[in-house]
Scaffold this motif. Structure first.
Motif, PDB file in Angstrom:
ATOM      1  N   UNK A  25       0.857  -1.183   0.000  1.00 52.59           N
ATOM      2  CA  UNK A  25       0.000   0.000   0.000  1.00 52.59           C
ATOM      3  C   UNK A  25       0.891   1.230   0.000  1.00 52.59           C
ATOM      4  N   UNK A  26       0.506   2.237  -0.750  1.00 56.73           N
ATOM      5  CA  UNK A  26       1.326   3.441  -0.715  1.00 56.73           C
ATOM      6  C   UNK A  26       0.679   4.637  -1.376  1.00 56.73           C
ATOM      7  N   UNK A  27       1.411   5.723  -1.375  1.00 57.99           N
ATOM      8  CA  UNK A  27       1.002   6.947  -2.063  1.00 57.99           C
ATOM      9  C   UNK A  27       1.968   7.173  -3.212  1.00 57.99           C
ATOM     10  N   UNK A  28       1.407   7.391  -4.389  1.00 56.16           N
ATOM     11  CA  UNK A  28       2.241   7.671  -5.566  1.00 56.16           C
ATOM     12  C   UNK A  28       1.461   8.588  -6.510  1.00 56.16           C
ATOM     13  N   UNK A  29       1.808   9.829  -6.484  1.00 54.40           N
ATOM     14  CA  UNK A  29       2.828  10.273  -5.582  1.00 54.40           C
ATOM     15  C   UNK A  29       2.340  11.380  -4.666  1.00 54.40           C
ATOM     16  N   UNK A  30       2.981  11.406  -3.545  1.00 53.63           N
ATOM     17  CA  UNK A  30       2.755  12.509  -2.635  1.00 53.63           C
ATOM     18  C   UNK A  30       3.424  13.762  -3.207  1.00 53.63           C
ATOM     19  N   UNK A  31       2.731  14.876  -3.192  1.00 60.89           N
ATOM     20  CA  UNK A  31       3.273  16.127  -3.738  1.00 60.89           C
ATOM     21  C   UNK A  31       4.133  16.769  -2.660  1.00 60.89           C
ATOM     22  N   UNK A  82       6.162  -4.083   6.786  1.00 58.22           N
ATOM     23  CA  UNK A  82       7.131  -3.716   5.753  1.00 58.22           C
ATOM     24  C   UNK A  82       6.517  -3.806   4.354  1.00 58.22           C
ATOM     25  N   UNK A  83       5.317  -3.242   4.185  1.00 55.09           N
ATOM     26  CA  UNK A  83       4.678  -3.268   2.862  1.00 55.09           C
ATOM     27  C   UNK A  83       4.100  -1.901   2.469  1.00 55.09           C
ATOM     28  N   UNK A  84       4.792  -0.847   2.919  1.00 57.07           N
ATOM     29  CA  UNK A  84       4.345   0.513   2.615  1.00 57.07           C
ATOM     30  C   UNK A  84       5.284   1.155   1.602  1.00 57.07           C
TER      31      UNK A  84
END
Length: 302
Positions: A75-81, A103-105
């Motif tokens: 899971x993540x942010x793509x992309x954070x500004x 460990x999956x961020x």
């Protein structure tokens, strides 16, 4: 050829009859379904637009919610500004998330623009500063996450948990220019979009090979590389075209069709671009059509 990994990118766009909270609920269900289909990751995009139907602007608060409802998908942010954010706070949040959720961020950073009103309410400066500060802030985040011994010894700064696992960092771009240089310099992974307006659609396979070699020489490990494309998949190409009818989006749609067309095109992407992980930006608006897309793509590649 290596087996192709498939991940997802979500802008939070859904059919208009769904309000923001229903869309967040659908995102959670979508992520759970994607995990069951063995998708590699799901990324949430940050965007700040004057639209009453907007699902989110800063998706980082959704990362622990989606992570808490899943078990293995990244899971993540793509992309954070990052140009409108404080690097210290970003580093603190994402390192903590990564250690709370196995460990999956992922932390992807992008140099996107915002309106002057958003700039006024975040960095209290001209919106040009968002772009101008990007490289500096990107490197600050990397420094805060990767140099904890130096930070502690020199400044008594700790990004908890001390000696904890650092999230995957991704350098985002629409080609292989600054994003590739940045990835080599900072040891970041590399993600390339071909659906944003102005994206470089040239394959540049040789340049990618050169990047991997230079990266390995400096960091003694292989970088992860993926490519993001947009589209809609359905049982027939006719149905897929109907899904995108009348869509007015601020980016290109790369691929619309049935699962056989997706299989053929994604294999072509792998061969021509030299990339073994694709990230799919699903442009279908109805939740049922979105699930159909990812189910059929999974069937096509397995």
């Amino acid at each position: 050829m290596k087996k192709i990994k498939i991940g997802l990118l979500d802008f939070g766009i859904r059919e208009n009859k769904m309000n923001s909270l229903l869309r967040v609920q659908d995102l959670i269900e979508y992520a759970i379904h994607a995990e069951a289909l063995d998708y590699s990751r799901i990324w949430l995009a940050e965007h700040h637009i004057g639209d009453p139907t907007l699902t989110w602007n800063c998706p980082d608060s959704l990362v622990p919610i989606v992570a808490g409802m899943t078990e293995k998908i990244r899971i993540g942010v793509a992309g954070i500004l990052i140009g409108i954010h404080d690097p210290y706070h970003v580093a603190c949040s994402f390192k903590l998330y990564n250690n709370l959720y196995g460990d999956r961020i992922d932390l992807g950073m992008a140099n996107g623009g915002v309106s002057q009103a958003v700039a006024n309410n975040t960095i209290k400066a001209d919106k040009k500063e968002v772009h101008l500060s990007f490289e500096r802030k990107y490197k600050e985040v990397v420094h805060l996450l990767q140099e904890e011994d130096t930070l502690f010894e020199n400044d008594q700064i700790v990004i908890p948990p001390f000696k904890g696992l650092v999230p995957q960092i991704w350098s985002l771009g629409v080609g292989y220019g600054n994003s590739m240089t940045r990835a080599i310099e900072t040891g970041s992974n590399l993600s390339r979009s071909i659906f944003h307006f102005g994206s470089d659609l040239n394959y540049q396979k040789e340049k990618l090979s050169e990047f991997k070699e230079l990266f390995y020489q400096k960091h003694h490990r292989k970088p992860q590389v993926n490519m993001v494309f947009s589209g809609a998949c359905h049982e027939t190409t006719q149905k897929a075209k109907r899904v995108i009818k009348d869509l007015k989006l601020g980016y290109d749609i790369n691929l619309v069709g049935c699962k056989n067309l997706f299989q053929e095109t994604i294999l072509s992407f792998q061969e021509n671009y030299g990339i073994d992980e694709m990230i799919f930006m699903n442009v279908a608006m109805k939740p049922s059509d979105r699930l159909t897309s990812i189910e059929l793509i999974n069937e096509a590649l397995n």
